[in-house]
Design a protein around this motif. Structure first.
Motif, PDB file in Angstrom:
ATOM      1  N   GLY A  74      10.707   3.585  10.874  1.00 34.30           N
ATOM      2  CA  GLY A  74       9.464   3.904  10.181  1.00 34.30           C
ATOM      3  C   GLY A  74       8.274   3.069  10.620  1.00 34.30           C
ATOM      4  O   GLY A  74       7.403   2.767   9.816  1.00 34.30           O
ATOM      5  N   VAL A  75       8.244   2.695  11.882  1.00 31.30           N
ATOM      6  CA  VAL A  75       7.108   1.942  12.410  1.00 31.30           C
ATOM      7  C   VAL A  75       6.292   2.846  13.321  1.00 31.30           C
ATOM      8  O   VAL A  75       6.797   3.837  13.857  1.00 31.30           O
ATOM      9  CB  VAL A  75       7.548   0.676  13.179  1.00 31.30           C
ATOM     10  CG1 VAL A  75       8.286  -0.281  12.271  1.00 31.30           C
ATOM     11  CG2 VAL A  75       8.398   1.024  14.372  1.00 31.30           C
ATOM     12  N   ASP A  76       5.037   2.493  13.492  1.00 32.90           N
ATOM     13  CA  ASP A  76       4.150   3.243  14.370  1.00 32.90           C
ATOM     14  C   ASP A  76       4.631   3.080  15.807  1.00 32.90           C
ATOM     15  O   ASP A  76       4.945   1.966  16.242  1.00 32.90           O
ATOM     16  CB  ASP A  76       2.714   2.731  14.221  1.00 32.90           C
ATOM     17  CG  ASP A  76       1.751   3.489  15.097  1.00 32.90           C
ATOM     18  OD1 ASP A  76       1.904   4.719  15.233  1.00 32.90           O
ATOM     19  OD2 ASP A  76       0.839   2.836  15.659  1.00 32.90           O
ATOM     20  N   ALA A  77       4.688   4.171  16.543  1.00 34.76           N
ATOM     21  CA  ALA A  77       5.204   4.123  17.907  1.00 34.76           C
ATOM     22  C   ALA A  77       4.361   3.223  18.804  1.00 34.76           C
ATOM     23  O   ALA A  77       4.893   2.514  19.652  1.00 34.76           O
ATOM     24  CB  ALA A  77       5.266   5.535  18.489  1.00 34.76           C
ATOM     25  N   GLY A  78       3.067   3.207  18.620  1.00 34.16           N
ATOM     26  CA  GLY A  78       2.199   2.375  19.449  1.00 34.16           C
ATOM     27  C   GLY A  78       2.414   0.893  19.242  1.00 34.16           C
ATOM     28  O   GLY A  78       2.222   0.091  20.156  1.00 34.16           O
ATOM     29  N   SER A  79       2.845   0.513  18.047  1.00 40.66           N
ATOM     30  CA  SER A  79       3.043  -0.910  17.778  1.00 40.66           C
ATOM     31  C   SER A  79       4.266  -1.477  18.499  1.00 40.66           C
ATOM     32  O   SER A  79       4.356  -2.680  18.720  1.00 40.66           O
ATOM     33  CB  SER A  79       3.161  -1.149  16.278  1.00 40.66           C
ATOM     34  OG  SER A  79       4.271  -0.466  15.749  1.00 40.66           O
ATOM     35  N   LEU A  80       5.207  -0.614  18.890  1.00 38.93           N
ATOM     36  CA  LEU A  80       6.364  -1.083  19.650  1.00 38.93           C
ATOM     37  C   LEU A  80       5.953  -1.615  21.018  1.00 38.93           C
ATOM     38  O   LEU A  80       6.568  -2.526  21.552  1.00 38.93           O
ATOM     39  CB  LEU A  80       7.373   0.049  19.863  1.00 38.93           C
ATOM     40  CG  LEU A  80       8.210   0.479  18.685  1.00 38.93           C
ATOM     41  CD1 LEU A  80       9.073   1.662  19.090  1.00 38.93           C
ATOM     42  CD2 LEU A  80       9.062  -0.650  18.186  1.00 38.93           C
ATOM     43  N   TRP A  81       4.913  -1.052  21.563  1.00 39.95           N
ATOM     44  CA  TRP A  81       4.517  -1.370  22.928  1.00 39.95           C
ATOM     45  C   TRP A  81       3.328  -2.324  22.984  1.00 39.95           C
ATOM     46  O   TRP A  81       2.818  -2.613  24.055  1.00 39.95           O
ATOM     47  CB  TRP A  81       4.196  -0.081  23.681  1.00 39.95           C
ATOM     48  CG  TRP A  81       5.266   0.933  23.481  1.00 39.95           C
ATOM     49  CD1 TRP A  81       5.215   2.012  22.653  1.00 39.95           C
ATOM     50  CD2 TRP A  81       6.565   0.958  24.064  1.00 39.95           C
ATOM     51  NE1 TRP A  81       6.396   2.711  22.704  1.00 39.95           N
ATOM     52  CE2 TRP A  81       7.242   2.081  23.565  1.00 39.95           C
ATOM     53  CE3 TRP A  81       7.227   0.131  24.972  1.00 39.95           C
ATOM     54  CZ2 TRP A  81       8.539   2.406  23.936  1.00 39.95           C
ATOM     55  CZ3 TRP A  81       8.518   0.465  25.346  1.00 39.95           C
ATOM     56  CH2 TRP A  81       9.159   1.584  24.835  1.00 39.95           C
ATOM     57  N   SER A  82       2.879  -2.836  21.836  1.00 33.89           N
ATOM     58  CA  SER A  82       1.730  -3.741  21.839  1.00 33.89           C
ATOM     59  C   SER A  82       2.125  -5.104  22.402  1.00 33.89           C
ATOM     60  O   SER A  82       3.286  -5.495  22.385  1.00 33.89           O
ATOM     61  CB  SER A  82       1.171  -3.892  20.424  1.00 33.89           C
ATOM     62  OG  SER A  82       2.082  -4.595  19.620  1.00 33.89           O
TER      63      SER A  82
END
Length: 145
Positions: free
Chosen positions: A44-52
């Motif tokens: 349930g996390v934003d996909a973009g935050s995984l790659w930050s």
């Protein structure tokens, strides 16, 4: 004549190496998409935050560690390749994988990882071009309806 034969052999090796690199690049892109989809839906996390590039909050950091673990274990990527994909050092990836291994003592977390680990190679190794061609052929077969 010998020089022509050597020249053609070298050209063939270059083409083979280039095609191998292209296949690896495609596999890494597919792995990234599959990991992105699976982790963002399960955790349930934003996909973009995984790659930050930043650490983020604890939930995001833990989801990223699981994503790195799946890339390494299920997609058979080296720690260096995983680190390059996530913008991290290979030692950071190793640390994240170790933390995930420690968390596997929890039965529910272990079961979730088992399911993700089972699904991940299927998502990554599928051939999107072949699937697209098969879909087009299926539509052509039923065009008369």
């Amino acid at each position: 004549m010998l020089q022509a034969s050597l020249s053609s052999t070298l050209k063939m090796r270059r083409r083979t190496a280039a095609s191998h690199e292209a296949l690896e690049s495609l596999r890494h892109r597919q792995a990234r998409i599959a990991i992105d989809l699976a982790i963002s839906n399960v955790f349930g996390v934003d996909a973009g935050s995984l790659w930050s590039c930043s650490r983020g909050v604890r939930d995001i950091a833990e989801a990223r560690q699981v994503a790195m673990y799946l890339a390494h274990v299920c997609c058979r990527m080296t720690l260096t390749e995983v680190g390059a994909m996530f913008g991290r050092d290979r030692t950071t990836v190793a640390h994240g994988c170790l933390k995930v291994e420690y968390r596997r003592d929890d039965p529910s977390f272990d079961r979730a990882l088992d399911i993700l680990g089972w699904a991940m190679p299927t998502l990554v190794l599928r051939n999107p071009i072949r699937d697209r061609i098969n879909a087009i052929k299926a539509n052509e077969d039923h065009e008369w309806l």
